[in-house]
Design a protein around this motif. Structure first.
Motif, mmCIF file in Angstrom:
data_model
loop_
_atom_site.group_PDB
_atom_site.id
_atom_site.type_symbol
_atom_site.label_atom_id
_atom_site.label_comp_id
_atom_site.label_asym_id
_atom_site.label_seq_id
_atom_site.Cartn_x
_atom_site.Cartn_y
_atom_site.Cartn_z
ATOM 1 N N ASN A 110 0.896 -1.167 0.033
ATOM 2 C CA ASN A 110 -0.051 -0.053 -0.018
ATOM 3 C C ASN A 110 0.934 1.266 0.008
ATOM 4 O O ASN A 110 2.086 1.165 0.486
ATOM 5 C CB ASN A 110 -0.972 -0.133 1.230
ATOM 6 C CG ASN A 110 -2.262 0.631 1.055
ATOM 7 O OD1 ASN A 110 -2.485 1.477 -0.069
ATOM 8 N ND2 ASN A 110 -3.181 0.881 1.951
ATOM 9 N N VAL A 111 0.299 2.348 -0.463
ATOM 10 C CA VAL A 111 1.362 3.577 -0.393
ATOM 11 C C VAL A 111 0.491 4.750 -0.374
ATOM 12 O O VAL A 111 -0.542 4.932 -0.837
ATOM 13 C CB VAL A 111 2.173 3.647 -1.951
ATOM 14 C CG1 VAL A 111 1.001 3.649 -3.103
ATOM 15 C CG2 VAL A 111 2.825 4.689 -2.167
ATOM 16 N N GLN A 112 1.178 5.496 0.529
ATOM 17 C CA GLN A 112 0.445 6.869 1.181
ATOM 18 C C GLN A 112 0.218 7.748 0.036
ATOM 19 O O GLN A 112 1.299 8.140 -0.497
ATOM 20 C CB GLN A 112 1.080 7.384 2.363
ATOM 21 C CG GLN A 112 0.303 8.799 3.051
ATOM 22 C CD GLN A 112 -0.809 8.237 3.808
ATOM 23 O OE1 GLN A 112 -1.096 6.899 4.173
ATOM 24 N NE2 GLN A 112 -1.907 9.009 3.813
ATOM 25 N N ASN A 113 -0.775 8.168 -0.266
ATOM 26 C CA ASN A 113 -1.200 9.284 -1.183
ATOM 27 C C ASN A 113 -0.642 8.564 -2.831
ATOM 28 O O ASN A 113 -0.623 9.517 -3.541
ATOM 29 C CB ASN A 113 -0.571 10.617 -0.902
ATOM 30 C CG ASN A 113 -0.832 11.086 0.420
ATOM 31 O OD1 ASN A 113 -2.112 10.945 0.442
ATOM 32 N ND2 ASN A 113 -0.201 12.000 1.017
ATOM 33 N N GLY A 114 -0.389 7.428 -2.964
ATOM 34 C CA GLY A 114 0.001 7.081 -4.262
ATOM 35 C C GLY A 114 -1.198 6.059 -5.134
ATOM 36 O O GLY A 114 -2.173 6.388 -4.645
ATOM 37 N N VAL A 115 -0.804 5.303 -5.657
ATOM 38 C CA VAL A 115 -1.783 4.660 -6.590
ATOM 39 C C VAL A 115 -1.447 2.945 -5.999
ATOM 40 O O VAL A 115 -0.190 2.660 -6.148
ATOM 41 C CB VAL A 115 -1.532 4.629 -7.794
ATOM 42 C CG1 VAL A 115 -2.574 3.629 -8.592
ATOM 43 C CG2 VAL A 115 -1.935 5.894 -8.641
ATOM 44 N N THR A 116 -2.397 2.399 -5.476
ATOM 45 C CA THR A 116 -2.155 0.993 -5.003
ATOM 46 C C THR A 116 -2.842 0.101 -6.127
ATOM 47 O O THR A 116 -3.976 0.397 -6.675
ATOM 48 C CB THR A 116 -3.005 0.801 -3.828
ATOM 49 O OG1 THR A 116 -1.946 1.197 -2.580
ATOM 50 C CG2 THR A 116 -2.887 -0.760 -3.590
ATOM 51 N N VAL A 117 -2.304 -0.726 -6.754
ATOM 52 C CA VAL A 117 -2.438 -1.421 -7.830
ATOM 53 C C VAL A 117 -3.146 -2.892 -7.315
ATOM 54 O O VAL A 117 -2.185 -3.506 -7.086
ATOM 55 C CB VAL A 117 -1.576 -1.684 -8.970
ATOM 56 C CG1 VAL A 117 -2.076 -2.667 -10.072
ATOM 57 C CG2 VAL A 117 -1.138 -0.291 -9.874
ATOM 58 N N ASP A 118 -4.382 -3.059 -6.959
ATOM 59 C CA ASP A 118 -4.873 -4.162 -6.491
ATOM 60 C C ASP A 118 -5.062 -5.391 -7.720
ATOM 61 O O ASP A 118 -5.765 -5.212 -8.445
ATOM 62 C CB ASP A 118 -6.172 -3.846 -6.206
ATOM 63 C CG ASP A 118 -6.864 -4.981 -5.214
ATOM 64 O OD1 ASP A 118 -6.480 -6.150 -5.440
ATOM 65 O OD2 ASP A 118 -7.838 -4.957 -4.208
#
Length: 482
Positions: free
Chosen positions: A91-99
């Motif tokens: 997971n990444v703060q303020n980024g893009v999480t690719v699920d």
């Protein structure tokens, strides 16, 4: 970094995925972002959750995000089931999480000797489908864990003594590179990438599916046996004896000391994968007394059932993490570890909901030999280094106010374990990546030669370092071997 209102990133994602982009403030976002194994991952808030459902969408996503990743305007996390407990691993703060949980599919080849698994599958879904055909694979021991993350970390299976690490059964990966190209990696095509992905985590691309060797699935005999705490010295001796001397390749064991709710118990999880009831190889464990008979679960059952059983021993969303070291089996050293663990229990048991496990997972020489025969992997552990024991340290607790003291105490404890093992010449460089702590240089533990191969693969398949710079989570390749 992308902010929730970043129209440019939002436009890029919407163009590629349409409605399959989740944003803060929606019920779907909250549900998805609250579904990780650990509270530490749940507490991170990405600006967007991107949910591709095909390899082509992953390709388009990487192509569209690539300029922003290279410029530093955006960072990405790659998520499977989210079972790694480290904050910011998936997971990444303020980024893009690719699920990647939407990348489904379980497909057998013509003669059913190979199965292709989408990385969005879990081991439970894979085993459920394969058992319809009387088959299984040497995948994860816990059914609810995702296929992708376990394999990319290396993984252990209850079949590992005969078949090596879980990643050793992979015959091919399909992976989207930093260029957006979808390539195959196997023993003939991109073999250096095939090697690198077997333990190399998220450093080379986004794996969309993988192929594994199948084999006949029959009854397994095994389960959990519980013992009174005073049996631990005996079980240490017998675990070391098993690691050094047991030749039955159809056995698998895990031995743990556990504390919870004011009580301690010892457990041995053991299996005979050919279904032999109480085989000679395991009688060194089944004969130990006193046992807590009413808690035991020894039986004949299926691979799927045993993996479902282990799934019930963990809960999502709590404050938990793993730390690990690898040592040569030695009863005296393990006895000292147990004494230090007992002191940790006393120091931390007032933390709300505190549960604490000290586990031992053997890597026998036979396991390492069979791993090498399968083509090797990025871990690069010579069979001559065996046998080894993976030591797992696993605290669980409820309250955020206990975070700092528990992290500090446990990390000091692990450092003390390392020092004790090192002084006796029993510490091994390897750290089991699937159990490594965030502060570890896990990939450096693969050794200088393997790390050099991984760096070369990174330069070849990701020359601009997109997955080193733009994907901060997970264990990155060290620039210099520690």
């Amino acid at each position: 970094m992308a902010e929730p209102g970043d129209a440019q990133i939002s436009s890029v994602l919407t163009t590629v995925l349409g409605d399959s982009v989740l944003r803060p403030g929606s019920e779907e976002y909250d549900k998805s972002n609250g579904s990780y194994f650990s509270a530490f991952e749940n507490e991170i808030k990405p600006a967007f959750i991107a949910k591709p459902s095909s390899p082509e969408q992953v390709q388009d996503l990487i192509k569209a995000l690539r300029p922003h990743l290279l410029s530093g305007g955006c960072q990405v996390a790659i998520r499977g089931t989210g079972h790694t407990p480290i904050a910011s691993s998936a997971n990444v703060q303020n980024g893009v999480t690719v699920d990647t949980r939407g990348l489904k599919g379980i497909t057998l080849n013509g003669d059913k000797s190979i199965v292709e698994l989408g990385v969005g599958e879990t081991w439970a879904t894979a085993y459920t489908e394969l058992e319809k055909h009387g088959l299984t694979v040497a995948g994860g021991r816990v059914g609810r864990i995702g296929v992708g993350g376990l394999i990319l970390g290396g993984g252990l299976s209850m079949f590992s003594k005969r078949r090596g690490f879980a990643c050793d059964s992979v015959t091919e990966f399909k992976v989207v590179l930093a260029s957006g190209d979808l390539v195959r990696a196997n023993a003939e095509e991109n073999p250096d990438l095939w090697y690198a992905l077997k333990g190399g985590l998220n450093n080379f691309g986004i794996v969309t599916s993988l192929k594994m060797k199948t084999f006949q699935s029959g009854d397994i005999w095994g389960g959990l046996t519980y013992y009174m705490p005073e049996t631990f010295p005996q079980l240490i001796e017998r675990t070391c004896d098993y690691a050094y001397n047991e030749t039955d390749e159809d056995t698998h064991i895990m031995c743990s000391a556990g504390y919870g709710f004011g009580h301690q118990a010892i457990t041995v999880v053991m299996y005979h994968t050919q279904g032999l009831e109480n085989p000679p190889a395991l009688q060194r464990f089944t004969a130990v007394e006193p046992q807590i008979k009413q808690m035991g679960s020894m039986r004949k059952s299926t691979h799927l059932d045993f993996c479902d059983e282990l799934s019930k021993f963990t809960t999502d969303g709590v404050r938990q993490y793993w730390a690990s070291i690898t040592v040569k089996p030695d009863p005296s050293l393990l006895g000292t570890f147990h004494e230090k663990w007992q002191k940790a229990v006393e120091a931390l048991k007032d933390a709300d909901g505190f549960i604490f496990t000290l586990g031992m997972h053997p890597l026998t020489r036979t396991l390492l030999e069979n791993s090498a025969k399968a083509g090797g992997n990025a871990k690069a552990i010579p069979p001559s280094d065996g046998p080894l024991l993976i030591i797992l340290i696993n605290p669980i607790w409820n309250a955020q106010q206990d975070d700092s003291r528990i992290f500090a105490y446990i990390r000091n404890l692990v450092a003390e374990f390392r020092q004790l093992a090192s002084e006796k010449g029993l510490l091994h460089r390897y750290i089991f990546t699937n159990y490594a702590d965030a502060v570890d240089s896990a990939i450096a533990g693969y050794g200088e030669e393997s790390v050099a191969k991984l760096r070369e693969a990174s330069k070849k398949y990701d020359p601009e370092g997109v997955f080193q710079k733009g994907v901060p989570g997970g264990f990155k390749l060290p620039s210099v071997v520690a």
